[in-house]
Design an enzyme around this catalytic site. Structure first.
Site, PDB file in Angstrom:
ATOM      1  N   GLN A  70      -4.999  -1.782   9.851  1.00  0.00           N
ATOM      2  CA  GLN A  70      -4.731  -3.010   9.101  1.00  0.00           C
ATOM      3  C   GLN A  70      -5.191  -4.223   9.905  1.00  0.00           C
ATOM      4  OE1 GLN A  70      -3.357  -3.237   5.877  1.00  0.00           O
ATOM      5  NE2 GLN A  70      -3.837  -5.406   6.035  1.00  0.00           N
ATOM      6  N   ASP A  82     -11.244   2.454   4.283  1.00  0.00           N
ATOM      7  CA  ASP A  82     -11.610   1.054   4.040  1.00  0.00           C
ATOM      8  C   ASP A  82     -13.123   0.880   3.896  1.00  0.00           C
ATOM      9  OD1 ASP A  82      -9.551  -0.723   3.668  1.00  0.00           O
ATOM     10  OD2 ASP A  82      -9.150  -1.009   5.799  1.00  0.00           O
ATOM     11  N   LYS A 114       0.844  -1.204   0.000  1.00  0.00           N
ATOM     12  CA  LYS A 114       0.000   0.000   0.000  1.00  0.00           C
ATOM     13  C   LYS A 114       0.880   1.256   0.000  1.00  0.00           C
ATOM     14  CE  LYS A 114      -3.836  -2.401   2.204  1.00  0.00           C
ATOM     15  NZ  LYS A 114      -4.521  -2.816   3.429  1.00  0.00           N
TER      16      LYS A 114
END
Ligand code: NAP
Length: 283
Positions: free
Chosen positions: A92, A115, A48
């Site tokens: 994460q 997200d 990422k």
């Protein structure tokens, strides 16, 4: 068959996103909170960050100790929520078991939730309202459109009902006017349902779960899973040995693993971060 390889699309997207960043008054900034030493998570986070650099947006990892307290993670998220220099925040997953994943995920400010996992953003998606959307489902729809695969009116089977894949994806397919069925571990007659579907999305997480005999001719197969076979090689749910037969005997479309859905997830994350900044600037 078409191999729905995402790599070329990603190159195109990076170029497009670079230009969008140049038009902004302020560079977007993505902060990733990583907790502990989970090996796969480390790789995903590195990937990422690499993409952020390629596109030209700011990025930072906050790496917290495996034994960090819930209070510390909470404070980290709240500080980022209040920091005007931060565009997007991502926790994460997975995080260690002593931490409350649902609670912490939902602490992220809805506008910064890149997200798309907060209750508010998931709710908006279900109601068809504007909000941030989970990146893997977003990436699947983008990929299908890029390859001109019809969605409207098609029978779509999603083998997964998780909050990060199956549930948000079902909403996106409905928005595209598909007819959606969700299957899971208690589903009866799964094999028959697969045979009757135009598009099958599999995210079961088991290597060799599906093979050439499971599919009808001309099926589009989206393999979301990231598994590792007995030789430590990355694979999806669909047996790699059957890729050729699916192509030559059945004329199916298939996302490869690697270089399929996983690539799209990361690029959609970066795009969503840029979109948040564009909205802020009214662009
Ligand atoms: P998960 O929460 O474990 O979901 C697995 C799903 O498969 C569940 O809905 C489960 O049913 C269903 N399932 C299990 N065995 C089954 C069976 N025999 N028949 C039918 N359904 C069955 O996992 P997840 O977090 O959604 O992730 C799924 C996979 O996608 C993993 O391999 C993950 O690494 C991968 N993934 C990839 C990306 C990417 O960017 N490519 C992103 C996210 C996830 P129940 O609900 O009944 O248990």
């Amino acid at each position: 068959m078409t191999l729905l390889d995402a790599r070329q699309l990603v190159v195109k997207k990076i170029d497009e996103l670079k230009n969008r960043v140049k038009k902004l008054d302020k560079k977007p900034s993505l902060v990733i909170i990583r907790v502990g030493e989970d090996f796969a998570s480390g790789k995903y986070v590195a990937n990422k960050i690499k993409r952020c650099e390629e596109v030209g947006i700011e990025s930072k990892i906050i790496h917290l100790d495996e034994n960090v307290t819930q209070d510390t993670v909470q404070k980290t998220i709240l500080d980022l929520n209040n920091d005007d220099n931060v565009t997007g925040v991502l926790l994460q997953l997975p995080i260690p078991k002593h931490l409350d994943e649902d609670y912490l995920t939902n602490l992220i400010k809805d506008e910064k939730d890149v997200d798309g996992f907060t209750i508010e953003n998931m709710g908006k998606l279900s109601l068809g309202l504007d909000g941030n959307v989970a990146c893997t489902p977003r990436g699947i729809i983008t990929l299908l459109k890029e390859f001109n695969i019809d969605i409207e009116g098609q029978d779509v089977l999603i083998i997964n009902r998780s909050n990060i894949v199956g549930k948000p994806l079902s909403q996106l397919f409905l928005k595209e006017n598909a007819t959606v069925t969700i299957a899971h571990s208690k589903t009866k007659n799964l094999k028959e349902k697969i045979k009757l579907s135009d598009i099958v999305v599999t995210a079961v997480g088991k290597a060799n779960f599906l093979g050439v005999d499971d599919f009808s001719d001309n099926t589009t197969i989206i393999d979301v899973s990231i598994n590792f076979n007995e030789f430590g090689k990355m694979c999806g749910d669909v047996s790699k040995e059957d890729y050729d037969a699916l192509a030559n005997d059945k004329n199916c479309n298939l996302t490869p693993v690697p270089n399929g859905v996983g690539q799209m997830t990361v690029i959609e994350l970066i795009e969503q971060t840029i979109e948040i900044q564009e909205k802020k600037e009214g662009k």
